[in-house]
Design a protein around this motif. Structure first.
Motif, PDB file in Angstrom:
ATOM      1  N   ALA A 193     -42.733   7.953 -77.758  1.00 40.43           N
ATOM      2  CA  ALA A 193     -41.685   6.658 -77.447  1.00 40.43           C
ATOM      3  C   ALA A 193     -40.414   6.801 -78.395  1.00 40.43           C
ATOM      4  N   ASN A 194     -39.694   7.754 -78.632  1.00 35.27           N
ATOM      5  CA  ASN A 194     -38.869   8.165 -79.654  1.00 35.27           C
ATOM      6  C   ASN A 194     -37.614   7.135 -79.741  1.00 35.27           C
ATOM      7  N   LEU A 195     -37.438   6.627 -78.602  1.00 33.98           N
ATOM      8  CA  LEU A 195     -36.209   5.671 -78.640  1.00 33.98           C
ATOM      9  C   LEU A 195     -36.784   4.124 -79.418  1.00 33.98           C
ATOM     10  N   ARG A 196     -37.936   4.102 -79.593  1.00 35.23           N
ATOM     11  CA  ARG A 196     -38.279   2.849 -80.292  1.00 35.23           C
ATOM     12  C   ARG A 196     -38.517   3.140 -82.054  1.00 35.23           C
ATOM     13  N   GLY A 197     -38.436   4.228 -82.158  1.00 35.40           N
ATOM     14  CA  GLY A 197     -38.222   4.806 -83.694  1.00 35.40           C
ATOM     15  C   GLY A 197     -39.082   6.061 -83.914  1.00 35.40           C
ATOM     16  N   ARG A 198     -39.478   6.354 -85.086  1.00 33.58           N
ATOM     17  CA  ARG A 198     -40.100   7.779 -85.262  1.00 33.58           C
ATOM     18  C   ARG A 198     -41.246   7.818 -84.735  1.00 33.58           C
ATOM     19  N   VAL A 199     -41.829   8.910 -84.132  1.00 34.67           N
ATOM     20  CA  VAL A 199     -42.953   9.241 -83.431  1.00 34.67           C
ATOM     21  C   VAL A 199     -43.841  10.207 -84.482  1.00 34.67           C
ATOM     22  N   VAL A 200     -45.357  10.287 -84.329  1.00 43.43           N
ATOM     23  CA  VAL A 200     -45.830  10.735 -85.139  1.00 43.43           C
ATOM     24  C   VAL A 200     -45.992  12.508 -85.240  1.00 43.43           C
ATOM     25  N   PRO A 201     -46.130  12.875 -86.196  1.00 37.33           N
ATOM     26  CA  PRO A 201     -46.220  14.424 -85.988  1.00 37.33           C
ATOM     27  C   PRO A 201     -47.401  14.851 -85.475  1.00 37.33           C
ATOM     28  N   GLU A 202     -47.411  16.370 -85.061  1.00 40.44           N
ATOM     29  CA  GLU A 202     -48.707  16.691 -84.246  1.00 40.44           C
ATOM     30  C   GLU A 202     -49.883  16.483 -84.946  1.00 40.44           C
ATOM     31  N   GLU A 203     -49.805  16.861 -86.092  1.00 43.36           N
ATOM     32  CA  GLU A 203     -51.017  16.644 -87.135  1.00 43.36           C
ATOM     33  C   GLU A 203     -51.648  15.201 -86.953  1.00 43.36           C
ATOM     34  N   THR A 204     -51.135  13.917 -86.584  1.00 44.32           N
ATOM     35  CA  THR A 204     -51.494  12.985 -86.506  1.00 44.32           C
ATOM     36  C   THR A 204     -52.362  12.817 -85.238  1.00 44.32           C
ATOM     37  N   PHE A 205     -51.968  13.582 -84.187  1.00 43.69           N
ATOM     38  CA  PHE A 205     -52.719  13.447 -83.031  1.00 43.69           C
ATOM     39  C   PHE A 205     -53.913  13.991 -83.351  1.00 43.69           C
ATOM     40  N   HIS A 206     -54.110  15.248 -83.833  1.00 47.61           N
ATOM     41  CA  HIS A 206     -55.193  15.991 -84.221  1.00 47.61           C
ATOM     42  C   HIS A 206     -56.327  15.223 -84.958  1.00 47.61           C
ATOM     43  N   ASP A 207     -55.620  14.427 -86.090  1.00 46.00           N
ATOM     44  CA  ASP A 207     -56.377  13.804 -86.976  1.00 46.00           C
ATOM     45  C   ASP A 207     -57.144  12.587 -85.971  1.00 46.00           C
ATOM     46  N   MET A 208     -56.481  12.092 -85.189  1.00 46.42           N
ATOM     47  CA  MET A 208     -56.957  10.795 -84.360  1.00 46.42           C
ATOM     48  C   MET A 208     -57.965  11.590 -83.679  1.00 46.42           C
ATOM     49  N   ILE A 209     -57.798  12.617 -82.933  1.00 47.76           N
ATOM     50  CA  ILE A 209     -58.853  13.514 -81.810  1.00 47.76           C
ATOM     51  C   ILE A 209     -60.150  13.677 -82.576  1.00 47.76           C
ATOM     52  N   ASP A 210     -59.885  14.241 -84.125  1.00 49.01           N
ATOM     53  CA  ASP A 210     -60.863  14.409 -84.857  1.00 49.01           C
ATOM     54  C   ASP A 210     -61.736  13.182 -85.199  1.00 49.01           C
ATOM     55  N   ALA A 211     -61.033  12.225 -85.210  1.00 46.76           N
ATOM     56  CA  ALA A 211     -61.773  10.921 -85.311  1.00 46.76           C
ATOM     57  C   ALA A 211     -62.548  10.202 -83.938  1.00 46.76           C
ATOM     58  N   GLY A 212     -61.858  10.740 -82.942  1.00 46.39           N
ATOM     59  CA  GLY A 212     -62.877  10.370 -81.789  1.00 46.39           C
ATOM     60  C   GLY A 212     -61.697   9.858 -80.748  1.00 46.39           C
ATOM     61  N   LEU A 213     -60.465  10.066 -80.621  1.00 49.82           N
ATOM     62  CA  LEU A 213     -59.492   9.372 -79.773  1.00 49.82           C
ATOM     63  C   LEU A 213     -60.024   9.993 -78.588  1.00 49.82           C
ATOM     64  N   ALA A 214     -59.936   9.176 -77.474  1.00 46.70           N
ATOM     65  CA  ALA A 214     -60.521   9.161 -76.075  1.00 46.70           C
ATOM     66  C   ALA A 214     -59.402   9.618 -75.305  1.00 46.70           C
ATOM     67  N   GLY A 215     -57.970   9.294 -75.663  1.00 47.61           N
ATOM     68  CA  GLY A 215     -57.130   9.420 -74.360  1.00 47.61           C
ATOM     69  C   GLY A 215     -55.676   8.952 -75.055  1.00 47.61           C
ATOM     70  N   VAL A 216     -54.797   9.596 -74.136  1.00 48.65           N
ATOM     71  CA  VAL A 216     -53.302   9.218 -74.552  1.00 48.65           C
ATOM     72  C   VAL A 216     -52.567   8.441 -73.242  1.00 48.65           C
ATOM     73  N   GLU A 217     -51.697   7.413 -73.282  1.00 50.16           N
ATOM     74  CA  GLU A 217     -50.861   6.913 -72.384  1.00 50.16           C
ATOM     75  C   GLU A 217     -49.502   7.948 -72.053  1.00 50.16           C
TER      76      GLU A 217
END
Length: 281
Positions: A193-217
């Motif tokens: 949602a880049n109109l709200r402000g900064r979006v996280v870099p790709e590494e944050t997605f992978h860090d969250m996936i490594d922690a067990g993130l189940a999905g994305v909206e």
């Protein structure tokens, strides 16, 4: 089947009581709805009771406010977690307290230029509700400064505004782990949602996936089209659950119930993964 997995009541920053939200969901023709108030589960019981009465499926959920190591805001949806899991409750209490301090600082800055006060903001927040910028936006509307919440967030309350104040929040990786420990299913809310402000870099997605993130909206009005393509590719590569939702706030935002939906097979994956609380279907 029409499934909307992201809504807010006045327990956080929506404008309807949980019962009224479920009634609106039934009127909108939804078969299943999740209540995902910010850092709160107090609306679950009345929402569930109304859903059972009206024959609407109910998924208990929540939206947790997080912040990555670069200071970028991350919102983590979670479903079917244990609402009494103490380590998660402790983090939520810290978050709610920091929200109050942050909101007070924003109001102090605004009061230098606009006719707003903490009392006016408090009048727009239900007792015990999670205080946030939407309540400040409502105060600005009442004061005649802006016409709507959307106008306030487009300008005065945007993350790029000089009135903006950040606040400390749990790291999203830690939030993912706590949700999993509580038997819940963690889903990254409107990640692009880049109109709200900064979006996280790709590494944050992978860090969250490594922690067990189940999905994305993915299907959310605030995700950019390019962002949706990135998220779709990421989900396929990592076998993530994909959701679509309205992020409905009642009269507080333009978002309408059912404007984006989740596929039944994705809901089933959530139901299969969650063990901390029960859905009512």
């Amino acid at each position: 089947m029409r499934i909307d997995l992201h809504t807010h009541s006045n327990v956080s920053d929506g404008t309807q009581r949980p019962e009224e939200l479920i009634e609106a969901a039934a009127q909108a023709g939804l078969d299943v709805v999740a209540l995902t108030d910010h850092d709160q589960t107090a609306g679950w019981a009345p929402a569930r009771a109304t859903a059972q009465k009206l024959g609407v499926g109910f998924i208990p959920g929540m939206e947790i406010t997080c912040q990555d190591h670069q200071g970028i805001s991350v919102h983590l949806l979670c479903y079917l977690q244990d609402p009494e899991y103490l380590p998660l409750l402790n983090e939520l209490e810290i978050s709610r307290n920091s929200r109050v301090i942050r909101a007070q600082r924003i109001v102090e800055r605004l009061a230098e230029d606009y006719p707003v006060s903490w009392d006016l903001v408090s009048a727009h927040c239900q007792p015990g509700a999670t205080v946030g910028r939407p309540h400040i936006a409502d105060a600005l509307v009442t004061a005649g400064v802006v016409e709507s919440r959307n106008d306030a967030f487009a300008n005065i309350l945007s993350s790029r505004s000089r009135y903006y104040v950040s606040h400390p929040a749990i790291d999203p990786r830690d939030a993912v782990r706590l949700v999993l420990e509580a038997g819940g299913v963690p889903i990254f809310a409107h990640p692009m949602a880049n109109l709200r402000g900064r979006v996280v870099p790709e590494e944050t997605f992978h860090d969250m996936i490594d922690a067990g993130l189940a999905g994305v909206e993915i299907q959310h009005r605030d995700n950019s089209e390019e962002g949706k393509k990135f998220l779709t590719s990421l989900a396929k590569k990592n076998d993530l659950i994909i959701t679509g939702s309205s992020d409905y706030h009642g009269a507080g935002k333009l978002n309408r119930l059912g404007e984006n939906l989740t596929e039944p097979d994705m809901l089933q994956r959530i139901l299969d993964a969650g063990s901390g609380s029960q859905a009512s279907l």
